[in-house]
Design a protein around this motif. Structure first.
Motif, PDB file in Angstrom:
ATOM      1  N   GLU A 238      -2.623  -7.147   4.522  1.00 17.76           N
ATOM      2  CA  GLU A 238      -2.099  -6.257   5.568  1.00 17.76           C
ATOM      3  C   GLU A 238      -1.341  -5.076   4.971  1.00 17.76           C
ATOM      4  O   GLU A 238      -1.375  -3.961   5.506  1.00 17.76           O
ATOM      5  N   ASN A 239      -0.656  -5.292   3.858  1.00 19.20           N
ATOM      6  CA  ASN A 239       0.074  -4.200   3.222  1.00 19.20           C
ATOM      7  C   ASN A 239      -0.880  -3.184   2.611  1.00 19.20           C
ATOM      8  O   ASN A 239      -0.643  -1.970   2.686  1.00 19.20           O
ATOM      9  N   TYR A 240      -1.954  -3.675   1.996  1.00 22.74           N
ATOM     10  CA  TYR A 240      -2.939  -2.739   1.445  1.00 22.74           C
ATOM     11  C   TYR A 240      -3.570  -1.917   2.555  1.00 22.74           C
ATOM     12  O   TYR A 240      -3.706  -0.690   2.440  1.00 22.74           O
ATOM     13  N   LEU A 241      -3.927  -2.565   3.667  1.00 24.86           N
ATOM     14  CA  LEU A 241      -4.514  -1.835   4.786  1.00 24.86           C
ATOM     15  C   LEU A 241      -3.522  -0.823   5.352  1.00 24.86           C
ATOM     16  O   LEU A 241      -3.911   0.271   5.766  1.00 24.86           O
ATOM     17  N   ALA A 242      -2.235  -1.168   5.370  1.00 26.49           N
ATOM     18  CA  ALA A 242      -1.222  -0.224   5.857  1.00 26.49           C
ATOM     19  C   ALA A 242      -1.193   1.037   5.002  1.00 26.49           C
ATOM     20  O   ALA A 242      -1.054   2.150   5.524  1.00 26.49           O
ATOM     21  N   PHE A 243      -1.328   0.891   3.690  1.00 22.19           N
ATOM     22  CA  PHE A 243      -1.392   2.067   2.823  1.00 22.19           C
ATOM     23  C   PHE A 243      -2.651   2.889   3.106  1.00 22.19           C
ATOM     24  O   PHE A 243      -2.612   4.124   3.120  1.00 22.19           O
ATOM     25  N   VAL A 244      -3.761   2.208   3.344  1.00 26.15           N
ATOM     26  CA  VAL A 244      -5.003   2.922   3.669  1.00 26.15           C
ATOM     27  C   VAL A 244      -4.828   3.710   4.962  1.00 26.15           C
ATOM     28  O   VAL A 244      -5.250   4.870   5.066  1.00 26.15           O
ATOM     29  N   LEU A 245      -4.180   3.109   5.954  1.00 31.17           N
ATOM     30  CA  LEU A 245      -3.959   3.796   7.229  1.00 31.17           C
ATOM     31  C   LEU A 245      -3.016   4.990   7.060  1.00 31.17           C
ATOM     32  O   LEU A 245      -3.203   6.033   7.693  1.00 31.17           O
ATOM     33  N   LEU A 246      -2.017   4.858   6.204  1.00 32.91           N
ATOM     34  CA  LEU A 246      -1.137   5.995   5.926  1.00 32.91           C
ATOM     35  C   LEU A 246      -1.913   7.140   5.285  1.00 32.91           C
ATOM     36  O   LEU A 246      -1.682   8.310   5.587  1.00 32.91           O
ATOM     37  N   ALA A 247      -2.836   6.794   4.384  1.00 30.04           N
ATOM     38  CA  ALA A 247      -3.672   7.829   3.784  1.00 30.04           C
ATOM     39  C   ALA A 247      -4.553   8.487   4.843  1.00 30.04           C
ATOM     40  O   ALA A 247      -4.743   9.712   4.832  1.00 30.04           O
ATOM     41  N   CYS A 248      -5.089   7.695   5.773  1.00 32.00           N
ATOM     42  CA  CYS A 248      -5.872   8.266   6.878  1.00 32.00           C
ATOM     43  C   CYS A 248      -5.015   9.207   7.713  1.00 32.00           C
ATOM     44  O   CYS A 248      -5.482  10.256   8.169  1.00 32.00           O
ATOM     45  N   MET A 249      -3.762   8.824   7.933  1.00 32.86           N
ATOM     46  CA  MET A 249      -2.847   9.688   8.678  1.00 32.86           C
ATOM     47  C   MET A 249      -2.689  11.037   7.994  1.00 32.86           C
ATOM     48  O   MET A 249      -2.778  12.097   8.644  1.00 32.86           O
ATOM     49  N   LYS A 250      -2.462  11.007   6.680  1.00 30.68           N
ATOM     50  CA  LYS A 250      -2.295  12.255   5.939  1.00 30.68           C
ATOM     51  C   LYS A 250      -3.551  13.121   5.999  1.00 30.68           C
ATOM     52  O   LYS A 250      -3.475  14.339   6.126  1.00 30.68           O
ATOM     53  N   ILE A 251      -4.704  12.482   5.914  1.00 30.85           N
ATOM     54  CA  ILE A 251      -5.966  13.230   5.980  1.00 30.85           C
ATOM     55  C   ILE A 251      -6.162  13.824   7.374  1.00 30.85           C
ATOM     56  O   ILE A 251      -6.559  14.974   7.523  1.00 30.85           O
TER      57      ILE A 251
END
Length: 256
Positions: A238-251
């Motif tokens: 879940e923590n790894y996915l949270a980082f992926v979602l944060l990257a999606c937010m930035k994009i």
């Protein structure tokens, strides 16, 4: 600065304020923007939490708040809100969407890990729209074939409407998948595998759309510029996915 003032204004109401003690004691809580920017620094550099520069709040504070946001589903809500906003502005094109997966090496144990020829890791799946805007991400063990992860990835999409067409590489050439997606109103377009024995289901006109599949590959290139997503260091999936979602937010914020 990890966020511009305009970007912060777009998402600040979606980031919860820190919980205050009922008795009013304790140190004043750190500003949520400063904390978020500390987390985004970790995301961008891939550095360990303890290496967070002194210009940000203490790394313990940033890590604790990141955990709280992950458990509250904040990252997904932010990304979904941005995606809905773009859709309402007419910035989402579902006429042809692209799907692909990428292997992420894992350095620690945990769930959603699988062994492959490349080592132990996690499979990261993504769907983008016709312009390359990310519409869905999901993670799974690296062992299963990508064709079996398509439905899960579509279920994790950020907006309600389904793609009209879903375009992938030869890994997605599957008659059962084609039938399942057709029932949902989605046309699957993928080149035939060389060992296909059943009748062909694609023609040259449809496959012209396949030439634009580089848009989902470009998304992964953008994503892995955030180095915390390139290799999975988190024990919790879940923590790894949270980082992926944060990257999606930035994009996504680039589109505003």
């Amino acid at each position: 600065m990890e966020l511009t003032n305009e970007q912060w204004e777009k998402i600040q109401d979606l980031i919860p304020d820190p919980v205050k003690r009922a008795d009013g004691r304790g140190r004043p809580a750190k500003d949520k923007r400063q904390v978020l920017e500390g987390v985004l620094w970790i995301l961008r550099t891939g550095a360990p939490w303890k290496d967070l520069p002194a210009r940000f709040p203490p790394y313990q504070t940033c890590h604790r708040r990141f955990q709280q946001w992950q458990e509250q589903g904040v990252m997904r809500r932010v990304v979904e809100a941005l995606a809905r906003d773009l859709m309402e502005r007419g910035g989402v094109d579902l006429s042809e969407c692209f799907i692909d997966g990428s292997f992420c090496m894992a350095k620690k144990g945990g769930l959603l890990l699988g062994k492959t020829k490349r080592g132990k890791g996690t499979k990261l799946m993504a769907v983008t729209d016709a312009a390359g805007l990310v519409l869905s991400v999901s993670i799974a063990s690296a062992s299963p074939h990508e064709v079996g992860l398509v439905e899960q990835t579509l279920q994790e999409r950020f907006i309600a409407p389904m793609p009209q067409r879903l375009i992938g590489d030869r890994a997605y050439d599957s008659d059962p998948l084609d039938e399942k997606l057709r029932e949902k109103g989605v046309e699957l377009i993928a080149p035939h595998r060389k060992n296909r024995v059943k009748k062909k289901t694609q023609d040259g006109r449809k496959l012209r759309r396949y030439k634009k599949r580089w848009k989902v590959e470009r998304f992964f290139a953008w994503l892995f510029n955030f180095r915390r997503t390139l290799v999975r260091h988190e024990h919790k999936a879940e923590n790894y996915l949270a980082f992926v979602l944060l990257a999606c937010m930035k994009i996504m914020l680039r589109y505003f």
